[in-house]
Motif scaffolding. Sequence first.
Motif, PDB file in Angstrom:
ATOM      1  N   ILE A   1       4.500  15.666 -11.970  1.00 27.27           N
ATOM      2  CA  ILE A   1       4.601  14.598 -10.982  1.00 27.27           C
ATOM      3  C   ILE A   1       3.283  13.830 -11.002  1.00 27.27           C
ATOM      4  O   ILE A   1       2.204  14.417 -11.004  1.00 27.27           O
ATOM      5  CB  ILE A   1       4.957  15.123  -9.566  1.00 27.27           C
ATOM      6  N   TYR A   2       3.385  12.513 -11.091  1.00 29.83           N
ATOM      7  CA  TYR A   2       2.234  11.628 -11.142  1.00 29.83           C
ATOM      8  C   TYR A   2       2.277  10.754  -9.899  1.00 29.83           C
ATOM      9  O   TYR A   2       3.275  10.069  -9.658  1.00 29.83           O
ATOM     10  CB  TYR A   2       2.295  10.787 -12.419  1.00 29.83           C
ATOM     11  N   ILE A   3       1.231  10.813  -9.094  1.00 34.23           N
ATOM     12  CA  ILE A   3       1.190  10.057  -7.846  1.00 34.23           C
ATOM     13  C   ILE A   3       0.043   9.065  -7.917  1.00 34.23           C
ATOM     14  O   ILE A   3      -1.104   9.433  -8.166  1.00 34.23           O
ATOM     15  CB  ILE A   3       0.995  10.990  -6.632  1.00 34.23           C
ATOM     16  N   GLU A   4       0.365   7.800  -7.691  1.00 35.02           N
ATOM     17  CA  GLU A   4      -0.641   6.745  -7.626  1.00 35.02           C
ATOM     18  C   GLU A   4      -0.713   6.228  -6.198  1.00 35.02           C
ATOM     19  O   GLU A   4       0.278   6.240  -5.481  1.00 35.02           O
ATOM     20  CB  GLU A   4      -0.259   5.580  -8.536  1.00 35.02           C
TER      21      GLU A   4
ATOM     22  N   GLY B   1       6.288  24.165  -4.671  1.00 37.89           N
ATOM     23  CA  GLY B   1       6.801  24.716  -5.913  1.00 37.89           C
ATOM     24  C   GLY B   1       6.032  25.953  -6.322  1.00 37.89           C
ATOM     25  O   GLY B   1       5.599  26.730  -5.472  1.00 37.89           O
ATOM     26  N   GLU B   2       5.805  26.100  -7.630  1.00 39.23           N
ATOM     27  CA  GLU B   2       5.130  27.281  -8.164  1.00 39.23           C
ATOM     28  C   GLU B   2       4.206  26.881  -9.311  1.00 39.23           C
ATOM     29  O   GLU B   2       4.450  25.895  -9.993  1.00 39.23           O
ATOM     30  CB  GLU B   2       6.152  28.277  -8.719  1.00 39.23           C
ATOM     31  N   GLN B   3       3.184  27.675  -9.505  1.00 40.48           N
ATOM     32  CA  GLN B   3       2.278  27.564 -10.645  1.00 40.48           C
ATOM     33  C   GLN B   3       1.662  26.167 -10.785  1.00 40.48           C
ATOM     34  O   GLN B   3       1.547  25.625 -11.881  1.00 40.48           O
ATOM     35  CB  GLN B   3       2.996  27.953 -11.939  1.00 40.48           C
ATOM     36  N   PHE B   4       1.253  25.582  -9.658  1.00 40.91           N
ATOM     37  CA  PHE B   4       0.683  24.236  -9.685  1.00 40.91           C
ATOM     38  C   PHE B   4      -0.706  24.228 -10.313  1.00 40.91           C
ATOM     39  O   PHE B   4      -1.541  25.085 -10.037  1.00 40.91           O
ATOM     40  CB  PHE B   4       0.588  23.653  -8.276  1.00 40.91           C
ATOM     41  N   VAL B   5      -0.930  23.228 -11.135  1.00 40.32           N
ATOM     42  CA  VAL B   5      -2.230  22.958 -11.736  1.00 40.32           C
ATOM     43  C   VAL B   5      -2.449  21.452 -11.660  1.00 40.32           C
ATOM     44  O   VAL B   5      -1.583  20.680 -12.070  1.00 40.32           O
ATOM     45  CB  VAL B   5      -2.269  23.417 -13.217  1.00 40.32           C
ATOM     46  N   ILE B   6      -3.596  21.042 -11.139  1.00 43.79           N
ATOM     47  CA  ILE B   6      -3.945  19.621 -11.138  1.00 43.79           C
ATOM     48  C   ILE B   6      -4.527  19.308 -12.508  1.00 43.79           C
ATOM     49  O   ILE B   6      -5.587  19.805 -12.863  1.00 43.79           O
ATOM     50  CB  ILE B   6      -4.933  19.275 -10.013  1.00 43.79           C
TER      51      ILE B   6
ATOM     52  N   ASP C   1       0.814  -1.206   0.000  1.00 40.65           N
ATOM     53  CA  ASP C   1       0.000   0.000   0.000  1.00 40.65           C
ATOM     54  C   ASP C   1       0.857   1.270   0.000  1.00 40.65           C
ATOM     55  O   ASP C   1       0.580   2.213   0.717  1.00 40.65           O
ATOM     56  CB  ASP C   1      -0.936  -0.024   1.208  1.00 40.65           C
ATOM     57  N   LEU C   2       1.919   1.256  -0.790  1.00 41.49           N
ATOM     58  CA  LEU C   2       2.828   2.398  -0.884  1.00 41.49           C
ATOM     59  C   LEU C   2       2.475   3.249  -2.098  1.00 41.49           C
ATOM     60  O   LEU C   2       1.976   2.734  -3.093  1.00 41.49           O
ATOM     61  CB  LEU C   2       4.281   1.910  -1.022  1.00 41.49           C
ATOM     62  N   PRO C   3       2.774   4.552  -2.018  1.00 35.98           N
ATOM     63  CA  PRO C   3       2.517   5.393  -3.190  1.00 35.98           C
ATOM     64  C   PRO C   3       3.561   5.140  -4.271  1.00 35.98           C
ATOM     65  O   PRO C   3       4.700   4.802  -3.980  1.00 35.98           O
ATOM     66  CB  PRO C   3       2.651   6.814  -2.638  1.00 35.98           C
ATOM     67  N   ARG C   4       3.155   5.294  -5.513  1.00 35.90           N
ATOM     68  CA  ARG C   4       4.083   5.235  -6.646  1.00 35.90           C
ATOM     69  C   ARG C   4       4.151   6.653  -7.193  1.00 35.90           C
ATOM     70  O   ARG C   4       3.136   7.230  -7.568  1.00 35.90           O
ATOM     71  CB  ARG C   4       3.605   4.274  -7.715  1.00 35.90           C
ATOM     72  N   ILE C   5       5.360   7.197  -7.233  1.00 35.64           N
ATOM     73  CA  ILE C   5       5.550   8.585  -7.646  1.00 35.64           C
ATOM     74  C   ILE C   5       6.460   8.609  -8.863  1.00 35.64           C
ATOM     75  O   ILE C   5       7.558   8.067  -8.834  1.00 35.64           O
ATOM     76  CB  ILE C   5       6.178   9.411  -6.505  1.00 35.64           C
ATOM     77  N   THR C   6       5.983   9.244  -9.934  1.00 32.91           N
ATOM     78  CA  THR C   6       6.760   9.368 -11.164  1.00 32.91           C
ATOM     79  C   THR C   6       6.913  10.852 -11.472  1.00 32.91           C
ATOM     80  O   THR C   6       5.912  11.559 -11.603  1.00 32.91           O
ATOM     81  CB  THR C   6       6.036   8.672 -12.340  1.00 32.91           C
ATOM     82  N   MET C   7       8.167  11.290 -11.581  1.00 28.69           N
ATOM     83  CA  MET C   7       8.432  12.697 -11.909  1.00 28.69           C
ATOM     84  C   MET C   7       9.082  12.799 -13.271  1.00 28.69           C
ATOM     85  O   MET C   7       9.922  11.975 -13.625  1.00 28.69           O
ATOM     86  CB  MET C   7       9.370  13.337 -10.887  1.00 28.69           C
TER      87      MET C   7
ATOM     88  N   PRO D   1      -9.736   8.914  -7.899  1.00 29.53           N
ATOM     89  CA  PRO D   1      -9.734   8.528  -6.488  1.00 29.53           C
ATOM     90  C   PRO D   1      -8.357   8.183  -5.905  1.00 29.53           C
ATOM     91  O   PRO D   1      -8.085   8.523  -4.768  1.00 29.53           O
ATOM     92  CB  PRO D   1     -10.668   7.315  -6.456  1.00 29.53           C
ATOM     93  N   GLU D   2      -7.477   7.532  -6.666  1.00 26.24           N
ATOM     94  CA  GLU D   2      -6.161   7.177  -6.130  1.00 26.24           C
ATOM     95  C   GLU D   2      -5.010   7.656  -7.004  1.00 26.24           C
ATOM     96  O   GLU D   2      -3.874   7.244  -6.814  1.00 26.24           O
ATOM     97  CB  GLU D   2      -6.067   5.660  -5.935  1.00 26.24           C
ATOM     98  N   GLU D   3      -5.292   8.527  -7.976  1.00 27.14           N
ATOM     99  CA  GLU D   3      -4.255   9.003  -8.889  1.00 27.14           C
ATOM    100  C   GLU D   3      -4.351  10.513  -9.040  1.00 27.14           C
ATOM    101  O   GLU D   3      -5.444  11.078  -8.994  1.00 27.14           O
ATOM    102  CB  GLU D   3      -4.410   8.375 -10.271  1.00 27.14           C
ATOM    103  N   LEU D   4      -3.187  11.148  -9.253  1.00 22.86           N
ATOM    104  CA  LEU D   4      -3.168  12.590  -9.428  1.00 22.86           C
ATOM    105  C   LEU D   4      -1.993  12.972 -10.327  1.00 22.86           C
ATOM    106  O   LEU D   4      -0.895  12.445 -10.168  1.00 22.86           O
ATOM    107  CB  LEU D   4      -3.010  13.266  -8.061  1.00 22.86           C
TER     108      LEU D   4
END
Length: 94
Positions: free
Chosen positions: A38-41, A67-72, A26-32, A77-80
């Motif tokens: 940055i993609y977080i699962e 950081g700066e100028q963040f946009v989602i 149940d760990l996050p997966r982070i891809t930059m 539900p579990e990804e961003l």
Amino acid sequence: MMKKWRQQVKKFLTDQMELPPDVMMDLPRITMIGQIHIYIENHRGVLQFSNEEIRLLLSQGQLLIKGEQFVIKTILPEELLLEGKIDKVLFINE
């Protein structure tokens, strides 16, 4: 005590079955991609968001991105997927 035992069992099974740790533990997966994406699962929700900071709930603690100028760009539900200029990525253990 029971929670720690469960984590040890999950780690053992992950090691023995050669599964990726994020699947069993149940760990996050982070891809930059550089400092711009940055993609977080496997997160548990957005706790705070501004154009300079996002704080996500994890199964164990929180993830703080500054950081700066963040946009989602994408939120599920579990990804961003976050875009902007990423300066810091911090794990906050509770």
